[in-house]
Design a protein around this motif. Structure first.
Motif, short mmCIF file in Angstrom:
data_model
loop_
_atom_site.label_atom_id
_atom_site.label_comp_id
_atom_site.label_asym_id
_atom_site.label_seq_id
_atom_site.Cartn_x
_atom_site.Cartn_y
_atom_site.Cartn_z
N ASN A 6 2.43 6.28 -7.37
CA ASN A 6 1.34 7.02 -8.02
C ASN A 6 1.41 8.52 -7.71
OD1 ASN A 6 0.14 4.77 -9.20
ND2 ASN A 6 -0.90 4.23 -7.31
N ASN A 7 2.45 8.93 -7.00
CA ASN A 7 2.53 10.31 -6.52
C ASN A 7 3.52 11.14 -7.35
OD1 ASN A 7 3.07 12.69 -5.16
ND2 ASN A 7 3.18 11.73 -3.14
N PRO A 49 0.82 -1.23 0.00
CA PRO A 49 0.00 0.00 0.00
C PRO A 49 0.85 1.27 0.00
CG PRO A 49 -0.88 -1.60 1.55
CD PRO A 49 0.44 -2.13 1.09
N LEU A 50 1.92 1.28 0.79
CA LEU A 50 2.80 2.46 0.82
C LEU A 50 3.51 2.62 -0.52
CD1 LEU A 50 4.21 4.79 2.36
CD2 LEU A 50 5.95 3.13 3.05
N TYR A 51 4.01 1.53 -1.06
CA TYR A 51 4.72 1.57 -2.34
C TYR A 51 3.78 2.07 -3.45
CZ TYR A 51 7.46 -0.16 -6.32
OH TYR A 51 8.16 -0.26 -7.49
N GLN A 93 -0.60 4.92 -12.66
CA GLN A 93 -1.82 4.79 -11.87
C GLN A 93 -1.95 3.30 -11.62
OE1 GLN A 93 -3.78 7.23 -10.55
NE2 GLN A 93 -2.11 8.54 -11.27
N SER A 116 -2.60 -0.03 -9.11
CA SER A 116 -3.22 -0.50 -7.87
C SER A 116 -2.32 -1.53 -7.19
CB SER A 116 -4.57 -1.14 -8.18
OG SER A 116 -4.35 -2.33 -8.91
N THR A 117 -2.59 -1.80 -5.92
CA THR A 117 -1.79 -2.82 -5.22
C THR A 117 -2.01 -4.19 -5.87
OG1 THR A 117 -3.58 -2.93 -3.62
CG2 THR A 117 -1.64 -1.73 -2.94
N LYS A 119 1.22 4.01 -3.07
CA LYS A 119 1.04 5.45 -2.84
C LYS A 119 2.23 6.21 -3.42
CE LYS A 119 -0.98 6.30 1.38
NZ LYS A 119 -0.83 6.63 2.80
N TRP A 120 3.42 5.69 -3.19
CA TRP A 120 4.63 6.35 -3.69
C TRP A 120 4.65 6.41 -5.22
CZ3 TRP A 120 8.78 3.49 -0.23
CH2 TRP A 120 8.89 4.15 1.00
#
Ligand SMILES: CC(C)(COP(=O)(O)OP(=O)(O)OC[C@H]1O[C@@H](n2cnc3c(N)ncnc32)[C@H](O)[C@@H]1OP(=O)(O)O)[C@@H](O)C(=O)NCCC(=O)NCCS
Length: 178
Positions: free
Chosen positions: A25-26, A18-20, A38, A40-41, A22-23
């Motif tokens: 996609n930022n 989940p953190l990866y 974009q 997803s996990t 987020k990273w």
């Protein structure tokens, strides 16, 4: 766990996804030289299962366990033989403190100690001075310009190819042979 002086590298586990995600996609975190996806996990999990480039990601952790980025290695497939390449990203608040250079040096030690490769390469956008400094401080040599290599943010961009040869590296700088 690969242990350095100020950072450790830990193989990415399922709980990091989940953190990866987020990273990766930022756009702010990736900076102006890497295109955000974009992803997803679930997609990341699938890629980890079906992984033709043997992509392997390590989370960069500070000694207090804080996760501050990642460094990855993967193969570039070529009829003459596989090429080994690395890539890396650090969260903005932790940049400029030498952590990425240390992470890259640990990764280079690890790869030359565990894989029978003559060379490790990395490619940066020609404008990405921070990344070029990291590679030069970690002992890489600039090979030259590769023109129009990345499509990012709506345009084709030039890159610099960097590499470090096993004979240049000589021996581990941070890890030990034991
Ligand atoms: C590239 C990146 C990983 C470097 O991480 P870092 O922790 O800042 O790296 P280090 O602190 O080990 O070294 C960075 C060096 O670049 C310098 N630097 C940083 N930004 C700079 C800039 N815009 N212009 C000139 N030098 C710069 C730092 O001062 C430091 O040099 P020094 O040690 O001589 O003082 C980080 O900037 C990042 O995550 N960027 C976005 C993602 C990215 O571009 N990844 C690389 C893809 S090839």
């Amino acid at each position: 766990m690969l242990e350095g002086k100020n950072v450790n590298l830990r193989v990415m586990e399922k709980e990091d996804l989940p953190l990866y995600a987020k990273w990766i996609n930022n756009p702010e975190l990736l900076g102006e030289y890497i295109s955000p996806g974009q992803t997803s996990t679930t997609e990341i999990e699938k890629r980890r299962e079906n992984n033709p480039f043997e992509f392997k990601t390590f989370i960069i952790e500070k000694k207090d366990g804080n996760k501050i980025g990642w460094v990855a290695h993967f193969y570039v497939l070529h009829p003459m033989g596989k090429l080994l390449e690395i890539g890396y990203v650090l969260v903005p608040d932790e940049r400029g403190k030498g952590y990425c250079t240390e992470a890259v040096m640990i990764m280079v030690d690890y790869l030359f100690l565990t894989k029978e490769m003559l060379c490790i390469q990395a490619i940066t956008d020609t404008r990405n001075i921070a990344s070029q400094k990291v590679l030069e401080k970690a002992g890489f040599t600039k090979e030259g310009t590769i023109r129009k290599r990345f499509f990012s943010r709506g345009e084709w961009r030039d890159g610099y190819l960097y590499s470090i040869l096993r004979k240049q590296w000589k021996e581990p700088k941070i890890l030990t042979k034991e």
